[in-house]
Design a protein around this motif. Structure first.
Motif, PDB file in Angstrom:
ATOM      1  N   LEU A 189      73.537-112.717 -46.165  1.00  0.00           N
ATOM      2  CA  LEU A 189      73.949-111.484 -46.827  1.00  0.00           C
ATOM      3  C   LEU A 189      73.018-111.217 -47.994  1.00  0.00           C
ATOM      4  O   LEU A 189      72.586-112.149 -48.684  1.00  0.00           O
ATOM      5  CB  LEU A 189      75.368-111.619 -47.381  1.00  0.00           C
ATOM      6  N   SER A 190      72.739-109.963 -48.235  1.00  0.00           N
ATOM      7  CA  SER A 190      72.002-109.583 -49.423  1.00  0.00           C
ATOM      8  C   SER A 190      73.023-109.201 -50.494  1.00  0.00           C
ATOM      9  O   SER A 190      73.804-108.269 -50.321  1.00  0.00           O
ATOM     10  CB  SER A 190      71.091-108.382 -49.109  1.00  0.00           C
ATOM     11  N   VAL A 191      73.030-109.988 -51.569  1.00  0.00           N
ATOM     12  CA  VAL A 191      74.098-109.810 -52.559  1.00  0.00           C
ATOM     13  C   VAL A 191      73.583-109.448 -53.940  1.00  0.00           C
ATOM     14  O   VAL A 191      74.360-109.217 -54.851  1.00  0.00           O
ATOM     15  CB  VAL A 191      74.941-111.096 -52.681  1.00  0.00           C
ATOM     16  N   GLY A 192      72.296-109.409 -54.134  1.00  0.00           N
ATOM     17  CA  GLY A 192      71.743-109.080 -55.440  1.00  0.00           C
ATOM     18  C   GLY A 192      70.701-110.094 -55.857  1.00  0.00           C
ATOM     19  O   GLY A 192      70.708-111.240 -55.391  1.00  0.00           O
ATOM     20  N   PHE A 193      69.810-109.642 -56.752  1.00  0.00           N
ATOM     21  CA  PHE A 193      68.691-110.476 -57.157  1.00  0.00           C
ATOM     22  C   PHE A 193      69.164-111.707 -57.922  1.00  0.00           C
ATOM     23  O   PHE A 193      70.027-111.625 -58.794  1.00  0.00           O
ATOM     24  CB  PHE A 193      67.749-109.645 -58.038  1.00  0.00           C
ATOM     25  N   ASN A 197      75.280-118.196 -58.557  1.00  0.00           N
ATOM     26  CA  ASN A 197      76.585-118.774 -58.876  1.00  0.00           C
ATOM     27  C   ASN A 197      77.592-118.234 -57.872  1.00  0.00           C
ATOM     28  O   ASN A 197      77.666-117.018 -57.663  1.00  0.00           O
ATOM     29  CB  ASN A 197      76.989-118.411 -60.309  1.00  0.00           C
ATOM     30  N   VAL A 198      78.318-119.121 -57.245  1.00  0.00           N
ATOM     31  CA  VAL A 198      79.279-118.714 -56.216  1.00  0.00           C
ATOM     32  C   VAL A 198      80.629-119.342 -56.535  1.00  0.00           C
ATOM     33  O   VAL A 198      80.730-120.546 -56.781  1.00  0.00           O
ATOM     34  CB  VAL A 198      78.827-119.151 -54.809  1.00  0.00           C
ATOM     35  N   LEU A 199      81.661-118.517 -56.562  1.00  0.00           N
ATOM     36  CA  LEU A 199      83.021-119.002 -56.792  1.00  0.00           C
ATOM     37  C   LEU A 199      83.851-118.723 -55.541  1.00  0.00           C
ATOM     38  O   LEU A 199      83.607-117.749 -54.834  1.00  0.00           O
ATOM     39  CB  LEU A 199      83.654-118.278 -57.980  1.00  0.00           C
ATOM     40  N   PHE A 200      84.827-119.578 -55.313  1.00  0.00           N
ATOM     41  CA  PHE A 200      85.729-119.363 -54.184  1.00  0.00           C
ATOM     42  C   PHE A 200      87.140-119.208 -54.704  1.00  0.00           C
ATOM     43  O   PHE A 200      87.555-119.913 -55.640  1.00  0.00           O
ATOM     44  CB  PHE A 200      85.678-120.552 -53.220  1.00  0.00           C
ATOM     45  N   SER A 201      87.888-118.302 -54.096  1.00  0.00           N
ATOM     46  CA  SER A 201      89.303-118.234 -54.423  1.00  0.00           C
ATOM     47  C   SER A 201      89.985-119.491 -53.899  1.00  0.00           C
ATOM     48  O   SER A 201      89.506-120.120 -52.949  1.00  0.00           O
ATOM     49  CB  SER A 201      89.939-116.983 -53.804  1.00  0.00           C
ATOM     50  N   LEU A 202      91.097-119.855 -54.550  1.00  0.00           N
ATOM     51  CA  LEU A 202      91.741-121.121 -54.192  1.00  0.00           C
ATOM     52  C   LEU A 202      92.180-121.150 -52.732  1.00  0.00           C
ATOM     53  O   LEU A 202      92.191-122.202 -52.096  1.00  0.00           O
ATOM     54  CB  LEU A 202      92.938-121.372 -55.116  1.00  0.00           C
ATOM     55  N   ASP A 203      92.562-119.991 -52.190  1.00  0.00           N
ATOM     56  CA  ASP A 203      92.997-119.977 -50.790  1.00  0.00           C
ATOM     57  C   ASP A 203      91.814-119.896 -49.826  1.00  0.00           C
ATOM     58  O   ASP A 203      91.997-119.900 -48.596  1.00  0.00           O
ATOM     59  CB  ASP A 203      93.960-118.806 -50.548  1.00  0.00           C
ATOM     60  N   VAL A 209      80.217-113.830 -55.592  1.00  0.00           N
ATOM     61  CA  VAL A 209      78.815-114.205 -55.767  1.00  0.00           C
ATOM     62  C   VAL A 209      78.241-113.439 -56.951  1.00  0.00           C
ATOM     63  O   VAL A 209      78.269-112.204 -56.979  1.00  0.00           O
ATOM     64  CB  VAL A 209      78.002-113.902 -54.498  1.00  0.00           C
ATOM     65  N   LEU A 210      77.743-114.176 -57.926  1.00  0.00           N
ATOM     66  CA  LEU A 210      77.188-113.569 -59.132  1.00  0.00           C
ATOM     67  C   LEU A 210      75.676-113.498 -59.017  1.00  0.00           C
ATOM     68  O   LEU A 210      75.017-114.480 -58.654  1.00  0.00           O
ATOM     69  CB  LEU A 210      77.554-114.388 -60.370  1.00  0.00           C
ATOM     70  N   VAL A 216      79.417-109.615 -56.393  1.00  0.00           N
ATOM     71  CA  VAL A 216      79.828-109.182 -55.063  1.00  0.00           C
ATOM     72  C   VAL A 216      80.967-110.082 -54.586  1.00  0.00           C
ATOM     73  O   VAL A 216      80.921-111.297 -54.753  1.00  0.00           O
ATOM     74  CB  VAL A 216      78.638-109.268 -54.081  1.00  0.00           C
ATOM     75  N   VAL A 217      81.984-109.455 -54.009  1.00  0.00           N
ATOM     76  CA  VAL A 217      83.078-110.200 -53.412  1.00  0.00           C
ATOM     77  C   VAL A 217      82.898-110.170 -51.896  1.00  0.00           C
ATOM     78  O   VAL A 217      82.690-109.105 -51.309  1.00  0.00           O
ATOM     79  CB  VAL A 217      84.448-109.611 -53.807  1.00  0.00           C
TER      80      VAL A 217
END
Lengths: 520, 236
Positions: A189-193, A197-203, A209-210, A216-217
């Motif tokens: 995926l192209s998510v930005g330059f 940093n990538v975070l996941f929701s607990l579920d 994605v920062l 971007v979610v």
């Protein structure tokens, strides 16, 4: 006339003497340089089935086991670039590469013209000493973030930790890759330059994605972008997130911006952005899931801000010195500064918000909490520059070990003989201990945190170079031994077992191209 | 002056014109050299040829044919320095880079101790009794032990790896025996020199790891190249 045998005996004498040459006196007539290292102790990654270690000279991967044996993982001729364990330590993800020559006639690297020689890359999932899944991701994606269930990983580029950025034709610096670790399926995926940093929701249903100036979610069921949050309305303005966390309910993403006093609050449910003004640029943002609160500390402000997650109100607590790092238990936080020469460590109780101050003898280099949260153990860095002859200067100029009893509100700073090359904490029925390896010492110091002044000494087979935790609570210790040496320590019994010799694997391997053109 | 040379020339002619006798048995002490074209042997000795010491025996089968058996021994070793390569540790992930900070210290010692057994026919052409050019083709069997030790000053370190292998091969050489003195005596002393080419198979040396488990290959090389033997010994 028969020849008297006795007249021939002098001829046998020199050979007889040669035969007596003891093997222990190894011949040593030359000096030889070899590309290395044979093994890289710092590459060690602990998994449930052993410790995986890269063998750079052989271009191989060894699995070192605690029964004294080892085996070599068949990477089909590829060599290890880097590796990381999955969160449950059941698998090891290996970035590997191999030489490819465009000339189909070439069988060895030396047979191939340089301009026809290149690297090919792949990502291998290794378990039980064997490759389970092989997949390909763009080679410049050098980091992985794992979903809570460990089934999905997001590969992204962390430029700061990148040795180089391999370019295979073109490189999309806005790209991340979602990898299904079970099947190896990859979705880019192209998510930005500079997405780093990538975070996941607990579920595990979505990933945040920062990247530069935007967030971007991604829906992990479809791997599609569901929302894009711009962090600036001016396209000429660039903002780089440097800290981020999700609130425990997964609804909000809190984002700090490098050099900015703004705290971004992204509502992931209703697509809204709020900006919370802070008094300074935070050094660390830390979310406490048990308290449902966030802590913000500042390198330039002697305060800690406590942010509650209902109305996002901030309560500031004054400190004597700025802090840059946070360790947390369910009920308290430990604040310290690992970027300045300050000595203060603060224990902050979430219930009272009354900080308890501890003063270390030297600046804190690193700090770790025991599992119960009762003790904190800090490696203290020397403060070079003191030139006096008093006891303070003696301590200032040496590495130290700080032990804080958070229950008794007591602390002690010990002076260490040498620089620590590894430290770990362990807690079991017999007590809480810090395990300390010092440079040049062939022993491990086991410090009883309830009585830290009298450490026990565990003799090692060789000088150590590092220590790491195994998933089962034991530890592995790497040693300064060219041909490979790892010890396994059971801290409950202080027993050590060693595995050696793995560095000599394929010491004189040939230079053959592992996968000929067309066979990749 | 001529009067001085004349007796010498007569003596020389007499020596060279000596009648042929049956082939000799032989037992000689030899110095040898064997080519090491395989670059992998550089870990033990960086030289195009390594020297050996041994014995050669010959049993005469015919006037011009003998079977020779040579047994040679040699030991070579190096202090091996692995190019210093630092590393950077970051959580549970790693990457490494070259720093070359640790040059100067040997990281381990590599040694090879080998025996060379060669056997084959030697056919000579007896121009004169004292000087006998010959040709020989010999089968070779090298047996050697590779040893790696990263702490050779101590006997109790973990990494004392040892592996043994056999290397079949062969040599082809031309040479001569020079046995000038006392031609009619039952025991004479002489010298020989032979030069040629030798080659052995490159084989792997498999060592058993200190902690057990399957053997692993710690070395792989063969010998090849120039072959030389020079010896002195008894002919009878």
């Amino acid at each position: 006339m028969p020849t008297p045998l006795s007249r021939l005996l002098p001829l046998l004498l020199p050979v007889g003497l040669l035969a007596c040459n003891p093997w222990e006196n190894l011949p040593d007539q030359d000096w030889y340089w070899m590309d290395g290292p044979l093994w890289d102790p710092s590459s060690a990654v602990a998994a449930t089935d052993g410790v995986y270690i890269a063998l750079p000279h052989a271009g191989a991967l060894a699995r070192v086991k605690d029964d004294g044996t080892f085996d070599v993982v068949d990477l089909d001729g590829a060599e290890v670039v880097r590796m990381v364990a999955t969160p449950d330590a059941s698998q090891v993800i290996v970035w590997d590469r191999w030489r490819v020559c465009e000339d189909p006639e070439a069988e060895k690297v030396e047979d191939c013209d340089e301009e026809e020689l290149s690297w090919s890359y792949e990502l291998s999932v290794v378990q039980d000493g064997a490759v389970q899944v092989v997949t390909e991701i763009p080679p410049h994606l050098n980091r992985l973030a794992f979903s809570p269930d460990g089934g999905t990983a997001v590969a992204y580029l962390d430029f700061e930790s990148a040795d180089d950025v391999p370019v295979d034709g073109v490189v999309d610096l806005t790209q991340v890759a979602f990898v299904d670790l079970g099947s190896g399926a990859v979705q880019s995926l192209s998510v930005g330059f500079s997405a780093n940093n990538v975070l996941f929701s607990l579920d595990g249903s979505r990933a945040v994605v920062l990247s530069r100036s935007q967030v971007v979610v991604v829906d992990l069921a479809t791997f599609e972008k569901t929302v894009t949050y711009p962090l600036t309305l001016d396209a000429d303005q660039q903002v780089d997130p440097n800290g981020a966390a999700l609130t425990p309910d997964g609804r909000y993403a809190l984002i700090t911006i490098e050099g900015s006093k703004d705290l971004y609050k992204l509502d992931l449910d209703v697509e809204a952005i709020d900006i919370i003004s802070l008094e300074g640029a935070p050094a660390t943002l830390s979310v406490n899931n048990d308290q449902d609160k966030s802590l913000l500390v500042y390198g330039s402000l002697a305060q800690v801000d406590v942010l509650e997650h209902e109305y996002f109100g901030i309560q500031s607590v004054e400190l004597d010195e700025p802090c840059t790092a946070v360790l947390e238990t369910a009920t308290t936080a430990l604040l310290y500064n690992d970027q300045a020469r300050t000595h203060d460590v603060y224990e902050l109780d979430f219930a009272t918000l009354e900080p308890v101050e501890y003063v270390m003898a030297n600046p804190v280099q690193s700090m770790e909490l025991t599992a119960s949260g009762r003790y904190a153990v800090a490696v203290l860095a020397p403060e070079y520059g003191s030139s006096g002859n008093d006891l303070d200067d003696y301590q200032d100029n040496r590495y130290g070990l700080g032990v804080i009893d958070l229950q008794e509100d007591d602390d002690v700073s010990l002076v260490l003989e040498a620089q620590p090359v590894g430290a770990a904490v362990v807690e079991d029925e017999s007590g809480s201990f810090a395990l300390l390896l010092l440079e040049g010492l062939d022993s491990l110091l086991k410090v009883d945190l309830s009585n830290p002044s009298v450490p026990a000494v565990v003799e090692l087979v060789e000088a150590p170079t590092g220590i790491g935790a195994l998933p089962d609570g034991r530890f592995y210790i790497t040693h300064d031994a060219a041909l490979g040496l790892v010890s396994f320590l059971d801290p409950a019994t202080d027993t050590l077992t060693s595995t050696a010799g793995f560095g000599a694997v394929d010491l004189q391997g040939d230079d053959e191209l592992p996968r000929l053109a067309g066979e990749e | 002056m001529l009067t001085g040379l004349f007796p010498m020339s007569l003596f020389t002619l007499a020596l060279l014109a000596a009648p042929a006798t049956a082939a000799d048995h032989e037992l000689s002490l030899e110095l040898g050299g064997f080519g090491t074209m395989d670059e992998r042997f550089d870990m033990f000795r960086q030289s195009p040829m390594v020297g050996t010491l041994g014995l050669r025996g010959a049993v005469a089968l015919h006037d011009n044919v003998a079977i020779v058996l040579g047994v040679h021994h040699g030991a070579w070793g190096s202090s091996v320095e692995v190019d210093g390569e630092g590393s950077e540790y970051d959580d549970d992930e790693y990457y490494y880079y070259y720093s070359y900070e640790d040059e100067g210290d040997a990281d381990f010692q590599a040694a090879y101790r080998g025996n060379q057994v060669l056997v084959g026919p030697k056919v000579d052409v007896r121009i004169v009794d004292a000087f006998r050019p010959y040709a020989t083709v010999q089968a070779a069997l090298f047996t050697g032990t590779v040893r790696l030790d990263d702490d050779p000053d101590h006997d109790d370190n973990e990494n004392q790896l040892k592996a043994t292998a056999l290397q079949p091969g062969g040599v082809a050489a031309l040479g001569f025996d020079l046995v000038p003195l006392r031609p009619r005596q039952p025991l004479r002393f002489g010298t020989h020199l032979e030069l040629g080419y030798g080659l052995t198979a490159a084989t792997g040396f498999q060592a058993k790891p200190p902690g057990g488990g399957e053997k692993v290959e710690i070395a792989r090389f063969g010998f090849g190249g120039f072959y030389m033997r020079w010896g002195v010994g008894a002919y009878f």
